[in-house]
Design a protein around this motif. Structure first.
Motif, mmCIF file in Angstrom:
data_model
loop_
_atom_site.group_PDB
_atom_site.id
_atom_site.type_symbol
_atom_site.label_atom_id
_atom_site.label_comp_id
_atom_site.label_asym_id
_atom_site.label_seq_id
_atom_site.Cartn_x
_atom_site.Cartn_y
_atom_site.Cartn_z
ATOM 1 N N ASP A 1 0.831 -1.211 0.000
ATOM 2 C CA ASP A 1 0.000 0.000 0.000
ATOM 3 C C ASP A 1 0.862 1.257 0.000
ATOM 4 O OD1 ASP A 1 -2.276 -1.561 0.043
ATOM 5 O OD2 ASP A 1 -2.515 -1.465 2.219
ATOM 6 N N TRP A 2 1.952 1.201 0.759
ATOM 7 C CA TRP A 2 2.852 2.358 0.828
ATOM 8 C C TRP A 2 3.515 2.620 -0.520
ATOM 9 C CZ3 TRP A 2 8.344 2.377 0.527
ATOM 10 C CH2 TRP A 2 8.948 3.583 0.879
ATOM 11 N N VAL A 3 3.962 1.551 -1.195
ATOM 12 C CA VAL A 3 4.578 1.710 -2.512
ATOM 13 C C VAL A 3 3.563 2.263 -3.501
ATOM 14 C CG1 VAL A 3 5.565 0.460 -4.477
ATOM 15 C CG2 VAL A 3 6.366 -0.034 -2.161
ATOM 16 N N LYS A 4 2.347 1.749 -3.471
ATOM 17 C CA LYS A 4 1.298 2.225 -4.381
ATOM 18 C C LYS A 4 1.061 3.722 -4.198
ATOM 19 C CE LYS A 4 -2.960 1.166 -3.466
ATOM 20 N NZ LYS A 4 -4.236 0.419 -3.322
ATOM 21 N N GLN A 5 1.039 4.165 -2.949
ATOM 22 C CA GLN A 5 0.798 5.580 -2.668
ATOM 23 C C GLN A 5 2.021 6.433 -2.998
ATOM 24 O OE1 GLN A 5 -0.152 6.302 1.462
ATOM 25 N NE2 GLN A 5 0.332 8.481 1.315
ATOM 26 N N THR A 6 3.192 5.966 -2.594
ATOM 27 C CA THR A 6 4.408 6.759 -2.761
ATOM 28 C C THR A 6 4.770 6.925 -4.225
ATOM 29 O OG1 THR A 6 5.191 5.926 -0.624
ATOM 30 C CG2 THR A 6 6.826 6.959 -2.057
ATOM 31 N N ALA A 7 4.542 5.893 -5.029
ATOM 32 C CA ALA A 7 4.885 5.977 -6.448
ATOM 33 C C ALA A 7 4.105 7.070 -7.154
ATOM 34 C CB ALA A 7 4.642 4.638 -7.121
ATOM 35 N N ASP A 8 2.965 7.450 -6.619
ATOM 36 C CA ASP A 8 2.149 8.503 -7.231
ATOM 37 C C ASP A 8 2.422 9.868 -6.615
ATOM 38 O OD1 ASP A 8 0.188 9.422 -9.038
ATOM 39 O OD2 ASP A 8 -1.334 9.380 -7.461
ATOM 40 N N SER A 9 3.412 9.935 -5.735
ATOM 41 C CA SER A 9 3.698 11.208 -5.075
ATOM 42 C C SER A 9 4.437 12.149 -6.015
ATOM 43 C CB SER A 9 4.556 10.960 -3.827
ATOM 44 O OG SER A 9 5.030 12.198 -3.313
ATOM 45 N N PRO A 10 3.998 13.410 -6.103
ATOM 46 C CA PRO A 10 4.731 14.377 -6.932
ATOM 47 C C PRO A 10 6.086 14.747 -6.340
ATOM 48 C CG PRO A 10 2.950 15.450 -5.732
ATOM 49 C CD PRO A 10 2.794 13.993 -5.485
ATOM 50 N N ASP A 11 6.357 14.340 -5.089
ATOM 51 C CA ASP A 11 7.653 14.634 -4.487
ATOM 52 C C ASP A 11 8.791 13.886 -5.181
ATOM 53 O OD1 ASP A 11 6.416 16.228 -2.594
ATOM 54 O OD2 ASP A 11 6.255 14.620 -1.116
ATOM 55 N N LEU A 12 8.490 12.735 -5.756
ATOM 56 C CA LEU A 12 9.534 11.891 -6.331
ATOM 57 C C LEU A 12 9.875 12.335 -7.754
ATOM 58 C CD1 LEU A 12 8.592 10.068 -3.938
ATOM 59 C CD2 LEU A 12 8.996 8.100 -5.439
ATOM 60 N N SER A 13 11.151 12.295 -8.061
ATOM 61 C CA SER A 13 11.562 12.493 -9.449
ATOM 62 C C SER A 13 11.275 11.206 -10.223
ATOM 63 C CB SER A 13 13.055 12.804 -9.518
ATOM 64 O OG SER A 13 13.816 11.664 -9.138
ATOM 65 N N ALA A 14 11.394 11.277 -11.548
ATOM 66 C CA ALA A 14 11.146 10.085 -12.368
ATOM 67 C C ALA A 14 12.107 8.965 -12.000
ATOM 68 C CB ALA A 14 11.272 10.438 -13.851
ATOM 69 N N GLY A 15 13.379 9.319 -11.755
ATOM 70 C CA GLY A 15 14.358 8.296 -11.393
ATOM 71 C C GLY A 15 14.083 7.687 -10.034
ATOM 72 N N GLU A 16 13.687 8.512 -9.067
ATOM 73 C CA GLU A 16 13.359 7.988 -7.738
ATOM 74 C C GLU A 16 12.145 7.063 -7.791
ATOM 75 O OE1 GLU A 16 15.030 11.916 -5.266
ATOM 76 O OE2 GLU A 16 12.911 11.749 -5.840
ATOM 77 N N ARG A 17 11.163 7.443 -8.595
ATOM 78 C CA ARG A 17 9.972 6.591 -8.728
ATOM 79 C C ARG A 17 10.353 5.263 -9.379
ATOM 80 N NH1 ARG A 17 7.493 9.895 -11.280
ATOM 81 N NH2 ARG A 17 6.418 10.829 -9.509
ATOM 82 N N ARG A 18 11.145 5.321 -10.422
ATOM 83 C CA ARG A 18 11.561 4.093 -11.095
ATOM 84 C C ARG A 18 12.321 3.176 -10.150
ATOM 85 N NH1 ARG A 18 14.451 6.323 -14.530
ATOM 86 N NH2 ARG A 18 16.513 5.901 -13.697
ATOM 87 N N ASN A 19 13.242 3.739 -9.381
ATOM 88 C CA ASN A 19 14.020 2.920 -8.442
ATOM 89 C C ASN A 19 13.127 2.274 -7.393
ATOM 90 O OD1 ASN A 19 16.435 3.516 -9.710
ATOM 91 N ND2 ASN A 19 16.900 5.257 -8.381
ATOM 92 N N LEU A 20 12.189 3.042 -6.859
ATOM 93 C CA LEU A 20 11.285 2.502 -5.844
ATOM 94 C C LEU A 20 10.496 1.322 -6.393
ATOM 95 C CD1 LEU A 20 9.665 2.623 -3.149
ATOM 96 C CD2 LEU A 20 8.151 4.275 -4.293
ATOM 97 N N VAL A 21 9.909 1.489 -7.564
ATOM 98 C CA VAL A 21 9.064 0.437 -8.128
ATOM 99 C C VAL A 21 9.903 -0.783 -8.509
ATOM 100 C CG1 VAL A 21 7.496 -0.136 -10.013
ATOM 101 C CG2 VAL A 21 7.358 2.106 -8.917
ATOM 102 N N GLU A 22 11.076 -0.563 -9.081
ATOM 103 C CA GLU A 22 11.936 -1.703 -9.433
ATOM 104 C C GLU A 22 12.357 -2.478 -8.188
ATOM 105 O OE1 GLU A 22 15.194 -0.180 -11.692
ATOM 106 O OE2 GLU A 22 14.105 -0.287 -13.603
ATOM 107 N N ARG A 23 12.665 -1.777 -7.110
ATOM 108 C CA ARG A 23 13.111 -2.455 -5.889
ATOM 109 C C ARG A 23 11.982 -3.262 -5.267
ATOM 110 N NH1 ARG A 23 16.267 3.086 -4.150
ATOM 111 N NH2 ARG A 23 18.185 2.654 -5.343
ATOM 112 N N PHE A 24 10.773 -2.736 -5.290
ATOM 113 C CA PHE A 24 9.652 -3.512 -4.772
ATOM 114 C C PHE A 24 9.358 -4.696 -5.695
ATOM 115 C CE2 PHE A 24 5.105 -4.460 -4.262
ATOM 116 C CZ PHE A 24 5.089 -4.734 -2.901
#
Length: 637
Positions: A358-381
């Motif tokens: 649930d946290w990953v689902k919410q965080t990935a849609d956060s405008p705080d993250l850059s494209a690279g940060e979002r990609r890294n988060l999703v790949e790691r999960f």
């Protein structure tokens, strides 16, 4: 090289957005630049990457001679001997811009051959990986190897088959083409990898603790990547210091992580540990907000102390062994410590998994993250969920991220999950099957369809074009736009065998031709007279084949029966133009058109009328009349 080695092409480019708010554009991911490198170049890029690191195993020279002489070679050897990498390199050496390099995949359909020989085209360079087939499967596949080799020879193609270990005798007809290879020395492979990464090293290599054990080649790859990171991130030290730090990261981290988590018993400390592990390298502001949202996701009590009395973030990071670098990014002091932490929390704290999802689902849609940060988060999960046990979690995430209402950030996250799964050697087949299941869903959403199209175009086209074709066809039948159809036509235009395969899907009775209205539009685009009369590398145009002519006639009969003449007249004119210019294939083109319209007298009359529109087409009119008379004469005889 290792049998489990797989080269990947990286590089993701995001889109531009001027102004506030989300871009709810369903075609965002389909733009030309959406995933970086053109899919046409990915195989070349990957093989070039592998070539720079490849150490030829003993026996590969004999395999090269057999392949060049007989067009087929069977590579035998123990696991880790380099059979798959060797297969790719043998084909790479034969390649040019006109020859397609791709993998054959065992088919899963019951009561059908395990190997679909129609997936071999003229001049193709293909490999078939049988290294992991079970004994029962091997007995089935072995009987199909001789017909497979005959097909390869008929198409002037080349084939490398990677055999399972200890297959025994192949039979007198095939055993002469089997070559056993031996794994190269790990020291040689390590030296080659270091050279490819431009890492300065003593010659010869000094004693390294990494080399004290028998290593698989994927361990060499990971070890060298860690050495490179130690060099780049520390920006000081010696070669031996980099190697020692990389070795510690490989060998000791699981124990160190378990010890740290046991010592840090407070919920906020563990939440910060996990947040940094999942967003390692992200800006401190991102870490701060992600840490707070993770505590909320696990329903941890909020801190009630006044703001000015709370522990500063840099001090909290220091307590867990992390630091903020001069650019504001947060990293652990120990190399690759974040990966070990992610694995530990996932494996040893299963009660966190739902909350983490649930946290990953919410965080990935956060405008705080850059494209690279979002990609890294999703790949790691995604990495934690790749096994069969947890794959439904990823399926659910993709479906939720692509459900309306969605955002560009969610769409990007969904695409990252699918791409990462397709690039994983162990799980790629399962992800391709999941894409197949999605593509055949009648209620397929436009957003999920877009993710599938991108996956087929940018990933599957490169290595599994036949499977990409099937999935794109299913999406094209169901979509409300034209993107899948356009991508499918692009794929088919690259190889005559794919055009033949698509014509089969549109006209063979087992596929219920005409059931899907969009198949008519697909046929009209596939019925390109220039492509059908192109002789190709073997001076053999598709339209010269009786099977292809019959398929085309069936397709045209469906068009004539289900579409008004204003829809198909422009395509007929293109056929007549080519027929007028191409005397060699003129009769075949006209025979197909008349054969397709033989059931409709009005269509035949319209066809003849079109030949009268231009003076240059007048001779075609006489031939059309002859064909009509022949067809109707045969029907009344």
């Amino acid at each position: 090289m290792s049998d489990s080695f797989e080269a990947h092409a990286f590089g993701v480019h995001g889109g531009m957005h001027a102004g506030a708010g989300d871009i709810n554009n369903i075609y965002y991911l389909l733009r030309t630049e959406s995933f970086g490198a053109s899919p046409r170049r990915q195989p070349t890029d990957e093989l070039r990457w592998l070539r720079r690191r490849f150490v030829e195993p003993a026996g590969l020279g004999k395999a090269r001679d057999v392949l060049e002489t007989f067009r087929t070679v069977f590579l035998d050897g123990l696991p880790g001997s380099g059979r798959i990498a060797g297969a790719k390199m043998l084909l790479w050496e034969l390649g040019d811009d006109r020859r397609q390099i791709h993998e054959l995949v065992l088919q899963e359909n019951e009561n059908a051959p395990r190997i679909d020989r129609s997936h071999i085209g003229d001049g193709d360079l293909v490999w078939l990986d049988l290294s992991r087939v079970a004994e029962r499967q091997w007995d089935e596949v072995q009987d199909e190897l001789s017909p497979l080799r005959a097909t390869v020879h008929d198409h002037d193609a080349h084939l490398v088959v990677v055999l399972p270990a200890k297959t025994g005798h192949l039979g007198s007809a095939l055993d002469r083409y089997r070559i056993e290879i031996q794994r190269p020395a790990v020291e040689e492979v390590l030296a080659r990898y270091l050279l490819a990464e431009d890492i300065p090293r003593p010659v010869p290599l000094p004693p390294l603790r990494f080399l004290d054990a028998d290593r698989r080649m994927e361990e060499v790859d990971k070890y060298v990547r860690l050495i490179r990171r130690a060099r780049d991130e520390r920006r000081e030290g010696s070669f031996m210091a980099w190697c020692e730090e990389a070795f510690r990261a490989l060998s000791r981290q699981a124990r160190d992580v378990a010890k740290q988590v046991a010592e840090l018993t407070a919920g906020p400390q563990r939440a910060l540990l996990l947040a940094v592990a999942m967003l390692h390298g992200a800006h401190a502001d991102v870490i701060y907000r992600a840490d707070a949202s993770l505590l909320t996701a696990v329903a941890h009590p909020c801190e009630n102390s006044p703001l000015l009395e709370r522990v500063p973030l840099d001090q909290r990071l220091k307590e867990i062994g992390a630091e903020v670098d001069p650019s504001g990014s947060v990293q652990f002091e120990e190399l690759d410590y974040d990966a070990a932490l992610r694995s530990y929390f996932w494996a040893h704290m299963p009660e966190l998994r739902d909350a983490l999802q649930d946290w990953v689902k919410q965080t990935a849609d956060s405008p705080d993250l850059s494209a690279g940060e979002r990609r890294n988060l999703v790949e790691r999960f995604t990495e934690q969920c790749l096994s069969e046990r947890y794959r439904p979690t990823l399926v659910s995430l993709v479906e939720q991220w692509t459900a309306d209402p969605t955002t560009t950030r969610k769409m990007e996250a969904a695409a990252v999950v699918v791409r990462h799964g397709l690039r994983d050697e162990q799980q790629a087949r399962s992800f391709r099957r999941q894409i197949y299941n999605w593509a055949r869903t009648d209620s397929l959403s436009q957003r999920l369809a877009e993710v599938i199209i991108v996956a087929c175009r940018d990933e599957m086209m490169a290595r599994h074009p036949d499977e990409a074709l099937v999935r794109l066809h299913h999406v094209a039948r169901r979509e409300r736009g034209t993107r899948a159809r356009e991508t499918l036509i692009e794929l088919v235009s690259r190889a005559p065998r794919l055009r033949r395969q698509m014509l089969t899907r549109l006209t063979d009775p087992k596929f219920v031709p005409g059931r899907w209205p969009r198949d008519i539009e697909l046929f009209l685009q596939l019925a390109d007279p220039e492509a059908l009369t192109d002789p190709g590398r073997r001076d053999h145009a598709p339209i010269t084949e009786s099977t292809v002519r019959q398929q085309l006639a069936t397709g045209w009969s469906l068009v004539f029966a289900r579409r008004p003449h204003d829809v198909w007249t422009s395509t007929i004119r293109r056929w007549l133009h080519v027929a007028a210019e191409d005397e060699r294939h003129r009769h075949a083109l006209l025979d197909v058109l008349v054969g397709g319209g033989e059931a409709e007298a009005s269509v035949l009359a319209r066809l003849y009328a079109i030949t009268c529109e231009r003076k240059a087409w007048a001779p075609l009119g006489d031939l059309v009349i002859q064909d009509i008379n022949a067809v109707w004469g045969a029907r009344t005889a």
